[in-house]
Design an enzyme around this catalytic site. Structure first.
Site, short mmCIF file in Angstrom:
data_model
loop_
_atom_site.label_atom_id
_atom_site.label_comp_id
_atom_site.label_asym_id
_atom_site.label_seq_id
_atom_site.Cartn_x
_atom_site.Cartn_y
_atom_site.Cartn_z
N GLY A 12 0.82 -1.22 0.00
CA GLY A 12 0.00 0.00 0.00
C GLY A 12 0.85 1.26 0.00
O GLY A 12 2.09 1.21 0.12
N GLY A 15 1.48 5.27 -4.07
CA GLY A 15 1.24 6.47 -4.89
C GLY A 15 0.11 6.23 -5.89
O GLY A 15 0.02 6.90 -6.93
N LYS A 16 -0.81 5.33 -5.52
CA LYS A 16 -1.93 5.00 -6.43
C LYS A 16 -2.77 6.24 -6.72
O LYS A 16 -3.18 6.48 -7.85
CB LYS A 16 -2.82 3.91 -5.79
CG LYS A 16 -2.09 2.59 -5.59
CD LYS A 16 -2.97 1.57 -4.89
CE LYS A 16 -3.28 1.89 -3.45
NZ LYS A 16 -2.12 1.88 -2.55
N HIS A 41 -5.44 8.14 -0.05
CA HIS A 41 -4.82 8.46 -1.34
C HIS A 41 -4.64 9.97 -1.43
O HIS A 41 -5.61 10.72 -1.37
CB HIS A 41 -5.68 7.93 -2.49
CG HIS A 41 -5.86 6.43 -2.46
ND1 HIS A 41 -6.72 5.76 -3.29
CD2 HIS A 41 -5.28 5.48 -1.69
CE1 HIS A 41 -6.67 4.46 -3.03
NE2 HIS A 41 -5.79 4.27 -2.05
N THR A 42 -3.39 10.39 -1.57
CA THR A 42 -3.10 11.83 -1.62
C THR A 42 -2.81 12.28 -3.04
O THR A 42 -1.99 11.67 -3.73
CB THR A 42 -1.87 12.15 -0.72
OG1 THR A 42 -2.16 11.70 0.59
CG2 THR A 42 -1.58 13.64 -0.68
N GLN A 226 -5.07 -0.33 -0.99
CA GLN A 226 -4.09 -1.20 -0.33
C GLN A 226 -3.07 -1.71 -1.36
O GLN A 226 -2.83 -1.03 -2.34
CB GLN A 226 -4.78 -2.37 0.42
CG GLN A 226 -5.53 -1.94 1.66
CD GLN A 226 -6.92 -1.38 1.38
OE1 GLN A 226 -7.70 -2.00 0.69
NE2 GLN A 226 -7.22 -0.23 1.92
N THR A 301 -1.58 8.45 5.76
CA THR A 301 -2.60 9.46 5.50
C THR A 301 -3.80 9.26 6.42
O THR A 301 -4.43 10.22 6.86
CB THR A 301 -3.11 9.31 4.04
OG1 THR A 301 -1.98 9.13 3.19
CG2 THR A 301 -3.91 10.49 3.57
N THR A 303 -4.03 7.20 9.47
CA THR A 303 -3.85 7.13 10.92
C THR A 303 -2.68 7.98 11.42
O THR A 303 -2.48 8.08 12.63
CB THR A 303 -3.59 5.66 11.34
OG1 THR A 303 -2.45 5.19 10.60
CG2 THR A 303 -4.78 4.77 11.06
N GLY A 304 -1.90 8.54 10.51
CA GLY A 304 -0.76 9.36 10.90
C GLY A 304 0.41 8.54 11.43
O GLY A 304 1.42 9.08 11.87
N THR A 416 8.10 11.50 -10.29
CA THR A 416 9.28 12.09 -9.68
C THR A 416 8.96 13.18 -8.65
O THR A 416 9.87 13.90 -8.22
CB THR A 416 10.19 12.67 -10.78
OG1 THR A 416 9.42 13.59 -11.56
CG2 THR A 416 10.76 11.59 -11.67
P1 GDP Z 1 -1.58 5.57 -2.14
O1 GDP Z 1 -2.23 5.08 -0.90
O2 GDP Z 1 -1.00 4.47 -2.96
O3 GDP Z 1 -2.46 6.48 -2.96
O4 GDP Z 1 -0.35 6.45 -1.66
P2 GDP Z 1 -0.38 7.59 -0.53
O5 GDP Z 1 -1.05 8.78 -1.11
O6 GDP Z 1 -0.89 7.04 0.75
O7 GDP Z 1 1.17 7.82 -0.30
C1 GDP Z 1 2.01 8.23 -1.34
C2 GDP Z 1 2.61 9.59 -0.94
O8 GDP Z 1 3.70 9.88 -1.80
C3 GDP Z 1 1.64 10.75 -1.09
O9 GDP Z 1 1.91 11.68 -0.10
C4 GDP Z 1 1.98 11.31 -2.48
O10 GDP Z 1 1.70 12.70 -2.58
C5 GDP Z 1 3.46 11.07 -2.53
N1 GDP Z 1 4.00 10.79 -3.88
C6 GDP Z 1 3.41 10.13 -4.91
N2 GDP Z 1 4.28 10.03 -5.94
C7 GDP Z 1 5.43 10.60 -5.55
C8 GDP Z 1 6.72 10.77 -6.15
O11 GDP Z 1 6.97 10.34 -7.27
N3 GDP Z 1 7.66 11.42 -5.41
C9 GDP Z 1 7.43 11.88 -4.16
N4 GDP Z 1 8.42 12.48 -3.52
N5 GDP Z 1 6.23 11.74 -3.55
C10 GDP Z 1 5.26 11.09 -4.24
P1 IMO Z 2 -3.80 2.59 0.68
O1 IMO Z 2 -4.97 2.40 -0.26
C1 IMO Z 2 -1.20 0.90 3.71
C2 IMO Z 2 -2.96 -1.97 6.48
C3 IMO Z 2 -3.09 -1.57 7.94
C4 IMO Z 2 -2.93 -2.91 8.61
C5 IMO Z 2 -3.65 -3.86 7.67
C6 IMO Z 2 -5.09 -4.18 8.07
O2 IMO Z 2 -3.65 3.97 1.19
O3 IMO Z 2 -2.57 2.02 0.08
P2 IMO Z 2 -7.37 -2.82 7.97
O4 IMO Z 2 -7.78 -1.54 8.63
O5 IMO Z 2 -7.45 -2.79 6.48
O6 IMO Z 2 -8.04 -4.02 8.55
O7 IMO Z 2 -5.80 -2.98 8.35
O8 IMO Z 2 -3.65 -3.22 6.40
N1 IMO Z 2 -3.59 -1.06 5.51
C7 IMO Z 2 -2.90 -0.24 4.71
N2 IMO Z 2 -1.57 0.01 4.64
N3 IMO Z 2 -2.03 1.49 2.84
C8 IMO Z 2 -3.36 1.24 2.88
O9 IMO Z 2 -4.22 1.72 1.97
C9 IMO Z 2 -3.85 0.37 3.87
N4 IMO Z 2 -5.07 -0.08 4.21
C10 IMO Z 2 -4.91 -0.96 5.20
O10 IMO Z 2 -2.08 -0.65 8.30
O11 IMO Z 2 -1.56 -3.27 8.61
MG MG Z 3 -2.24 5.43 1.15
#
Ligand code: GDP
Ligand code: IMO
Ligand code: MG
Length: 432
Positions: A12, A15-16, A41-42, A226, A301, A303-304, A416
């Site tokens: 997870g 960067g989805k 997702h950010t 995830q 994002t 739970t911090g 990037t």
């Molecule tokens: P997701 O759950 O897969 O959507 O990913 P998250 O949004 O939880 O975490 C990815 C983090 O990396 C976010 O804060 C994005 O803004 C950041 N991010 C995504 N692509 C890049 C990248 O290429 N470089 C950097 N430095 N940050 C990125």
């Molecule tokens: P995105 O979409 C990272 C992890 C939790 C825990 C396990 C089970 O942002 O990539 P849950 O609440 O789903 O029963 O927790 O899965 N987890 C993630 N880790 N990114 C996520 O989503 C997650 N969603 C759940 O931290 O280990």
């Molecule tokens: Mg995420």
């Protein structure tokens, strides 16, 4: 022209969201098909950050339809709060651009409570999963146990009371066992009727809607949550989430046939992170782990929580390429590796003196494997914001090529920075 499924190829947070947002310019419809508001997702658009948990990332683009499929577990309170938060950021949300499957399962407050009771009890015995405490697992259990309340039930006040009795028989037995107060029928009925008017306007027969749009030639983008190593079957069980996160679920979780899925894009971070408990063979507990966490802003994002960081594990991603049928990857956060003297990539493991090329399924073996590394030279130049291959140092290109070779899939997109447009297009997944 084809449809595209976006999946996380690690644990997870690959960067989805950023990639789905970037790709959604080319799509008509963006569909979530599993998970719930455990996802975070950010997206960063012209310096403004949008954080989405339950809503598909395409919702921020005007003119695109966002769909929550039947495979998602929907917390109505979280849904309403997220809509309100985005509206404050200027995003318009109405049934014109958001549909929710009438057969999607609802997360109720009793699911969230049960998740927390269990995690608290497990913390004392050292067996917690480290869930997001959003009630995801308990809601999926009720779905499979055929006692869930679904979106459509909010509109049927004749059958709803019987369904509430059924779910409470189960939950109150559990709550008595856990020594916590039982929940009354009236409490759940009040909870459901109080949110019904806010949720029902979005309900739709999603499989039918998608089928009609497909026939009209709409481009559909499926947004996974995830990652493949958190998949209930293929992940590091029991340290996983409670849904299938692999690409095949895009079909079952939306009601489209597998033949409509098209290009499978595995979002892959240039190193590895994980939140919560569970095995992580390439985890770094040293300065480099610290460096990756700080430079990559690796804090959850939702739970911090601090994300655990480690080297890229090609053996694990190779496994994800197989279990998802990944056509190509989007490699993200390459810029975070800038400045390191050398980089390591895990190519396989040692287990009890033997060399193996994949992570075994047993929990004991997963905890014992030792990574086998390939070492590459790093680069000193900045790749932040690079928008073409020509902007990348030779060693960075070498790293990318090595990743492609080891995982057995090509790089289609390279990211990037967090910004939407800091993305290098190699192959357009919609045109492949
Ligand atoms: P997701 O759950 O897969 O959507 O990913 P998250 O949004 O939880 O975490 C990815 C983090 O990396 C976010 O804060 C994005 O803004 C950041 N991010 C995504 N692509 C890049 C990248 O290429 N470089 C950097 N430095 N940050 C990125
Ligand atoms: P995105 O979409 C990272 C992890 C939790 C825990 C396990 C089970 O942002 O990539 P849950 O609440 O789903 O029963 O927790 O899965 N987890 C993630 N880790 N990114 C996520 O989503 C997650 N969603 C759940 O931290 O280990
Ligand atoms: Mg995420």
């Amino acid at each position: 022209m084809t449809n595209v499924v976006v999946v996380g190829s690690q644990w997870g947070d690959e960067g989805k969201g950023k990639i789905v947002d970037w790709l959604s310019e080319r799509a008509d419809i963006v569909v979530r098909y599993q998970g719930g508001h455990n996802a975070g997702h950010t997206l960063v658009i012209d310096g403004t950050s949008y954080k989405l948990s339950l809503l598909p990332s395409g919702v921020v683009r005007p003119g695109k339809m966002a769909v929550i499929g039947n495979g998602v577990v929907v917390d109505p309170h979280a849904l309403i709060a997220e809509i309100e938060k985005l509206e404050k950021q200027g995003v318009k949300i109405s049934p014109e651009n958001l549909r929710i499957a009438d057969n999607a399962t609802l997360i109720l407050s009793l699911h969230r409570e049960l998740d927390a009771f269990r995690e608290d009890a497990a913390s004392n015995s050292g067996t917690k999963i480290g869930t997001t405490r959003r009630g995801i697992g308990p809601a999926y259990e009720d779905k499979v146990g055929r006692r869930a309340i679904r979106v459509m039930d909010l509109a049927d006040l004749d059958t709803l009371p019987g369904k509430v009795d059924r779910i409470l028989t189960h939950h109150n037995a559990l709550r008595r066992g856990l020594g916590v107060a039982e929940v009354s029928h009236d409490t759940i009925m009040t909870e459901l009727t109080s949110i019904a008017d806010r949720v029902l306007p979005y309900r739709d027969t999603v499989w039918l809607f998608l089928d009609k749009e497909r026939r009209k030639g709409a481009r559909i983008l499926f947004e996974g949550a995830q990652g493949s190593l958190l998949d209930i079957d293929h992940g590091t069980y029991p340290f996983v989430t409670s849904s299938n996160t692999v690409a095949g679920q895009a079909a079952a979780g939306s009601g489209m046939g597998p033949g409509s899925l098209g290009y499978i894009l595995g979002i892959t971070k240039a190193y590895t992170t994980r939140v919560g408990e569970g095995p992580f063979p390439t985890e770094l507990h040293d300065d480099i782990g610290q460096f990756l966490g700080e430079k990559g802003h690796e804090f959850g994002t939702v739970t911090g929580r601090k994300r655990r960081c480690g080297w890229f594990d090609a053996a694990l991603v190779r496994q994800s390429v197989a279990t998802n049928g990944i056509t190509g990857i989007a490699l993200t956060k390459l810029d975070v590796l800038d400045g390191l003297d050398e980089l390591k990539i895990c190519v396989g493991y040692k287990l009890d003196g033997e060399q193996i090329d994949h992570l075994p399924a047993s929990q004991g073996a997963q905890a014992r494997v030792e990574p086998i590394y390939l070492t590459l030279e790093g680069w000193k130049e900045s790749t932040v914001g690079a928008r073409s291959w020509a902007d990348l140092p030779a060693q960075a290109i070498k790293y990318v090529r090595q990743v492609e070779e080891l995982i057995g899939a090509p790089v289609a997109l390279l990211s990037t920075s967090p910004e939407r447009d800091d993305t290098i297009l190699v192959t357009d997944p919609f045109e492949d």
